[in-house]
Design an enzyme around this catalytic site. Sequence first.
Site, PDB file in Angstrom:
ATOM      1  N   GLN A 185      -4.613  -1.837   9.665  1.00 31.19           N
ATOM      2  CA  GLN A 185      -4.518  -3.129   8.985  1.00 31.19           C
ATOM      3  C   GLN A 185      -5.072  -4.241   9.874  1.00 31.19           C
ATOM      4  O   GLN A 185      -4.760  -4.322  11.057  1.00 31.19           O
ATOM      5  CB  GLN A 185      -3.052  -3.409   8.599  1.00 31.19           C
ATOM      6  CG  GLN A 185      -2.848  -4.631   7.727  1.00 31.19           C
ATOM      7  CD  GLN A 185      -3.492  -4.527   6.335  1.00 31.19           C
ATOM      8  OE1 GLN A 185      -3.675  -3.437   5.809  1.00 31.19           O
ATOM      9  NE2 GLN A 185      -3.850  -5.655   5.754  1.00 31.19           N
ATOM     10  N   LYS A 208       0.841  -1.206   0.000  1.00 31.68           N
ATOM     11  CA  LYS A 208       0.000   0.000   0.000  1.00 31.68           C
ATOM     12  C   LYS A 208       0.876   1.257   0.000  1.00 31.68           C
ATOM     13  O   LYS A 208       0.612   2.218  -0.721  1.00 31.68           O
ATOM     14  CB  LYS A 208      -0.950  -0.019   1.206  1.00 31.68           C
ATOM     15  CG  LYS A 208      -2.054  -1.071   1.062  1.00 31.68           C
ATOM     16  CD  LYS A 208      -2.893  -1.286   2.323  1.00 31.68           C
ATOM     17  CE  LYS A 208      -3.868  -2.442   2.115  1.00 31.68           C
ATOM     18  NZ  LYS A 208      -4.680  -2.768   3.304  1.00 31.68           N
ATOM     19  N   ASP A 250     -11.046   2.746   4.231  1.00 27.72           N
ATOM     20  CA  ASP A 250     -11.321   1.312   4.086  1.00 27.72           C
ATOM     21  C   ASP A 250     -12.827   1.050   3.975  1.00 27.72           C
ATOM     22  O   ASP A 250     -13.245  -0.048   3.600  1.00 27.72           O
ATOM     23  CB  ASP A 250     -10.808   0.546   5.324  1.00 27.72           C
ATOM     24  CG  ASP A 250      -9.530  -0.224   5.043  1.00 27.72           C
ATOM     25  OD1 ASP A 250      -9.294  -0.588   3.881  1.00 27.72           O
ATOM     26  OD2 ASP A 250      -8.772  -0.453   6.012  1.00 27.72           O
TER      27      ASP A 250
HETATM   28  N1  GUN Z   1      -6.819  -7.074   5.964  1.00 26.85           N
HETATM   29  C1  GUN Z   1      -7.175  -7.750   4.841  1.00 26.85           C
HETATM   30  N2  GUN Z   1      -7.738  -6.915   3.937  1.00 26.85           N
HETATM   31  C2  GUN Z   1      -7.748  -5.695   4.494  1.00 26.85           C
HETATM   32  C3  GUN Z   1      -8.206  -4.426   4.028  1.00 26.85           C
HETATM   33  O1  GUN Z   1      -8.734  -4.243   2.930  1.00 26.85           O
HETATM   34  N3  GUN Z   1      -8.032  -3.399   4.920  1.00 26.85           N
HETATM   35  C4  GUN Z   1      -7.473  -3.561   6.142  1.00 26.85           C
HETATM   36  N4  GUN Z   1      -7.372  -2.501   6.934  1.00 26.85           N
HETATM   37  N5  GUN Z   1      -7.054  -4.738   6.598  1.00 26.85           N
HETATM   38  C5  GUN Z   1      -7.187  -5.790   5.763  1.00 26.85           C
END
Ligand code: GUN
Length: 290
Positions: free
Chosen positions: A96, A52, A119
């Site tokens: 995350q 990311k 998100d």
């Molecule tokens: N863990 C797995 N996919 C995601 C996501 O799209 N966002 C976040 N914050 N954690 C994740």
Amino acid sequence: MILLDGKKTSLEIQAEIAEEVKVLKANKGKTPHLAAILVGNDGASQTYVNAKVKACEHVGFQSSLFRYPEDFSEKDLLAKIDALNQDDSIDGFIVQLPLPKHIDVDKVIEQIHPDKDVDGFHPANVGKLVKNFPTYISATPFGIIKLLEHYKIETSGKHCVVIGRSQIVGLPMSILMGRNTYPGNCTVTLCHSRTQNIAEITRQADIIIVALGVPEFLKEDMVKEGAVVIDVGITRIDDPSKARGYRLVGDVDFEKVAPKSSYITPVPGGVGPMTITSLLCNTLLASQKK
Ligand code: GUN
């Protein structure tokens, strides 16, 4: 069979985002800024967060990564979220997942200000999604929608079977596919761990979206000829023959299912890159809204 190339599609969308960033910088002197909080040492989470951050650099965003040890307290995490909520230099941020077991994930998500919740996990944003109001759509479902759109896949009147009812993928995906729009207008069946005779249901599907995290769950005999298959799963399987010691396996038995499909996503290189690009789209939106 046509491969739904998430890597190529996401690079094309990222090029468009980079152009918009240039415009924002020129007109408003603004650089979109995404922050990420990572708690603990989960290997996959570290990989995702690094990807990311790298994607932010690629499109010209600013990014900030806040890393904390496995024993970071819930109280301190909530305080950090408050600080990011109030930090005007940050347009949006993510925490995350998964979080260590001692932290209440719902409490954490509710602490994020909905305007900065890129998100799309906050209940206020999920509510907007259900109401079909403008909002941040959570990144994985949003990425799948963009992929279907990019390849102009017909969805209206089709039977879409979503496997997995997670809050961040399966559930929002099922809502999106049933919406009165394109992509959407599907008849949706949401399957989960209590679903009986799942193969009977998947065999009736025109579009199958698998988000279970069970490697190679979807077998050849569960898929009808010509189905569109979207694989959200990405599990690390030990593999000493690989330099990094593991390989990535999706929820679909790709070798056997691909020849039967009209379209299919590979793993890796399918849904994963689209998820990251959708997060960038949401962050750009957050920055433009301010
Ligand atoms: N863990 C797995 N996919 C995601 C996501 O799209 N966002 C976040 N914050 N954690 C994740």
